[in-house]
Scaffold this active site. Structure first.
Site, PDB file in Angstrom:
ATOM      1  N   PHE A   1     -36.192 -14.694 -18.745  1.00 45.02           N
ATOM      2  CA  PHE A   1     -35.544 -14.027 -19.873  1.00 45.02           C
ATOM      3  C   PHE A   1     -35.468 -15.020 -21.043  1.00 45.02           C
ATOM      4  CE2 PHE A   1     -32.000 -12.266 -22.293  1.00 45.02           C
ATOM      5  CZ  PHE A   1     -32.315 -10.918 -22.289  1.00 45.02           C
TER       6      PHE A   1
ATOM      7  N   ASP B   1     -30.086 -18.032 -12.268  1.00 45.99           N
ATOM      8  CA  ASP B   1     -29.489 -16.996 -13.103  1.00 45.99           C
ATOM      9  C   ASP B   1     -29.484 -15.702 -12.289  1.00 45.99           C
ATOM     10  OD1 ASP B   1     -28.893 -15.001 -14.939  1.00 45.99           O
ATOM     11  OD2 ASP B   1     -29.850 -16.077 -16.597  1.00 45.99           O
TER      12      ASP B   1
ATOM     13  N   TYR C   1     -21.968  -7.457 -17.559  1.00 43.64           N
ATOM     14  CA  TYR C   1     -22.128  -6.094 -18.098  1.00 43.64           C
ATOM     15  C   TYR C   1     -23.295  -5.321 -17.516  1.00 43.64           C
ATOM     16  CZ  TYR C   1     -25.181  -8.811 -21.218  1.00 43.64           C
ATOM     17  OH  TYR C   1     -26.113  -9.674 -21.709  1.00 43.64           O
ATOM     18  N   LYS C   2     -24.044  -5.927 -16.581  1.00 41.35           N
ATOM     19  CA  LYS C   2     -25.176  -5.210 -15.980  1.00 41.35           C
ATOM     20  C   LYS C   2     -24.671  -4.470 -14.738  1.00 41.35           C
ATOM     21  CE  LYS C   2     -28.434  -8.168 -18.300  1.00 41.35           C
ATOM     22  NZ  LYS C   2     -29.103  -9.460 -18.321  1.00 41.35           N
TER      23      LYS C   2
ATOM     24  N   ARG D   1     -39.298   0.411 -17.888  1.00 44.32           N
ATOM     25  CA  ARG D   1     -38.393  -0.120 -16.875  1.00 44.32           C
ATOM     26  C   ARG D   1     -37.325   0.900 -16.482  1.00 44.32           C
ATOM     27  NH1 ARG D   1     -34.551  -5.392 -17.984  1.00 44.32           N
ATOM     28  NH2 ARG D   1     -33.540  -3.900 -19.373  1.00 44.32           N
TER      29      ARG D   1
HETATM   30  C1  LIG Z   1     -29.194 -10.134 -19.528  1.00 48.44           C
HETATM   31  C2  LIG Z   1     -29.576 -11.547 -19.337  1.00 48.44           C
HETATM   32  C3  LIG Z   1     -28.957 -12.554 -20.072  1.00 48.44           C
HETATM   33  C4  LIG Z   1     -27.956 -12.206 -21.131  1.00 48.44           C
HETATM   34  O1  LIG Z   1     -27.356 -13.293 -21.710  1.00 48.44           O
HETATM   35  P1  LIG Z   1     -26.169 -13.062 -22.752  1.00 48.44           P
HETATM   36  O2  LIG Z   1     -25.697 -14.399 -23.057  1.00 48.44           O
HETATM   37  O3  LIG Z   1     -25.173 -12.155 -22.094  1.00 48.44           O
HETATM   38  O4  LIG Z   1     -26.755 -12.345 -23.931  1.00 48.44           O
HETATM   39  C5  LIG Z   1     -29.307 -13.869 -19.809  1.00 48.44           C
HETATM   40  N1  LIG Z   1     -30.235 -14.165 -18.869  1.00 48.44           N
HETATM   41  C6  LIG Z   1     -30.852 -13.199 -18.152  1.00 48.44           C
HETATM   42  C7  LIG Z   1     -31.854 -13.577 -17.122  1.00 48.44           C
HETATM   43  C8  LIG Z   1     -30.549 -11.863 -18.376  1.00 48.44           C
HETATM   44  O5  LIG Z   1     -31.172 -10.909 -17.686  1.00 48.44           O
END
Ligand SMILES: *Cc1c(COP(=O)(O)O)cnc(C)c1O
Length: 432
Positions: A138, A209, A234-235, A391
């Site tokens: 990401f 992560d 939030y996921k 997705r």
């Molecule tokens: C959704 C996601 C994030 C989000 O990071 P924020 O700091 O909440 O914007 C980070 N890393 C991964 C791998 C994600 O899927």
């Protein structure tokens, strides 16, 4: 519930699976608009019904009436630890090892720097100048690592490889291996224990992560002997837009790891108001500033909506749902004579998270965004991930097998009728 052994073909097959599903009643705990099939809970989880009342109570009573006293009387000050403890069993962490604070991006910065501090305090440190990650990680994770590299004057740099080459990219120059357990685009899941072992054998530390794992895939950080982990609220944890994130550090590192955002909430005695920073023992040193109480109240409801269902049962249902969806999309596209979609997610259930991704091919190349928009217009909410990924996230706590069936039908129909070609589906919004 186990994955169905015979391929699921009809809507009635799906209704029967929903009838047999012990998690089916769980859906009633969520606010889901009628007529919508929500396949984006991996990006923004649905709202538990308990959340609105809980947040309203924090506003009206705890803040409105009890004012500042609520830091003590309503347990506000302990919320980062309390919500962390509720997340801990889902990720194989012990009580007292997880705190909730800041965002995933910020927590990643903190743990990367903490890991770097440990590595550089060791004898072989000068030779280690690489953070190994995958190019398809990401982007915020990569940007944060690049930012840390710049801050450290280029003493550490990011080495990006494709996911199949990670093990071979880890060597004696590797300081940190930084990976996302479940890939956000493909849904492919890394073997956490194996990669962690390879990294440790090479003398490196590992940061995981868990953004696309926590709440959908059981994770066992201790069994994998991981070093650091962060993840998103939030996921699949349904904490609400911008919910705070979590951070875990293996206890063997607690007392020797310093993180750079040394704010007062991570101080050993915040209310001693000493002019000198002294880190709190344990994971509390990863806190920085004042906790966001309204957001933590919402996240606490989100975490409960998952913890109470049980992560093992959720995983079993998730795999059954994604397997059905893949089979049904294959079958429907096959019947319609459409050789249109390449499955990007692993077909082998054990290797995928809780999502199914496709890449349109042939005449459909370049149409992914429009296909997603056409599906959304029909009430089937998935998403587009640049450059060309379609997705569908399957949050097992609130999705039904009939949802998977109806979504597969809608997808095949949008492709067969070329509905996506309509001009109104071609206009891109800011957030995709
Ligand atoms: C959704 C996601 C994030 C989000 O990071 P924020 O700091 O909440 O914007 C980070 N890393 C991964 C791998 C994600 O899927």
């Amino acid at each position: 519930m186990n994955s169905p052994t015979v391929p699921v073909k009809t809507r009635d097959d799906c209704i029967a699976l929903d009838r047999a599903d012990r998690l089916a009643i769980w859906r009633e705990r969520f606010s889901l608009p009628r007529g919508v099939i929500y396949l984006d809970g991996n990006s923004l989880g649905a709202q538990p019904l308990a959340t609105a009342a809980r947040v309203a109570d924090v506003i009206a009573r705890e803040w409105g009436q009890d004012l500042i006293g609520s830091w003590n009387t309503a347990g506000w000050i302990a919320a980062p630890q309390r919500v962390g403890d509720a997340i801990a069993p889902m990720i194989g962490a012990a009580p007292g090892e997880v705190v909730v604070c800041d965002s995933t991006s910020i927590n990643l910065f903190k743990v990367l720097n903490a890991a770097w501090n440990i590595v550089t305090s060791e004898a072989r440190a000068p030779l280690r100048d690489r953070i190994v990650s995958e190019s398809d990680n990401f982007p915020t994770d990569l940007y944060i690592a690049q930012g840390l590299g710049a801050l450290l004057g280029g003493r550490v740099r990011l080495d990006l490889v494709d996911s199949a080459s990670i093990a071979s990219a880890i060597d004696s120059r590797t300081a940190i291996v930084m990976l996302t357990h479940v890939n956000y685009r493909s849904g492919a899941m890394h073997d956490m224990a194996t990669i962690t072992r390879i990294a440790h054998d090479a003398g490196a530390l590992v940061v995981w992560d868990l953004a696309h794992s926590a709440g959908a895939v059981p994770v066992d950080l201790h069994a994998a002997n991981a070093d650091f982990a962060i993840g998103c609220g939030y996921k699949y944890l349904n904490g609400g837009p911008g919910a705070p994130a979590f951070v875990w550090v293996h206890p063997r590192h607690h007392d020797r790891c310093l993180q750079p955002l040394s704010g007062w909430m991570g101080h050993a005695e915040p209310f001693a108001f000493s002019p000198v920073y002294a880190p709190a023992p344990g994971i509390a040193r990863f806190l920085c500033g004042t906790p966001p109480i309204l957001s933590l109240a919402a996240l606490e409801c989100g975490v409960a909506s998952i913890a109470d269902a049980g992560i093992a049962a959720l995983r079993a249902k998730s795999l059954a749902l994604t397997t059905c969806f893949i089979d049904m999309v294959d079958a429907r596209c096959g019947e319609a004579g459409l050789d249109a979609l390449e499955l990007v997610s692993p077909r082998e259930p054990a290797h995928r998270g809780s999502q199914v991704s496709f890449r349109p091919k042939g005449k459909l190349v370049g149409e992914t965004y429009a296909i997603v928009q056409a599906l959304i217009a029909r009430g089937v909410i998935g998403d587009f991930r640049a450059p060309d990924i379609l997705r569908f996230g399957f949050a097992p706590a609130y999705l039904r097998f009939v949802d998977a069936f109806d979504a597969a039908e809608a997808l095949a129909d949008v492709l067969a009728t070329r509905e996506y070609a309509d001009a109104r589906f071609q206009v891109k919004a800011v957030v995709t």
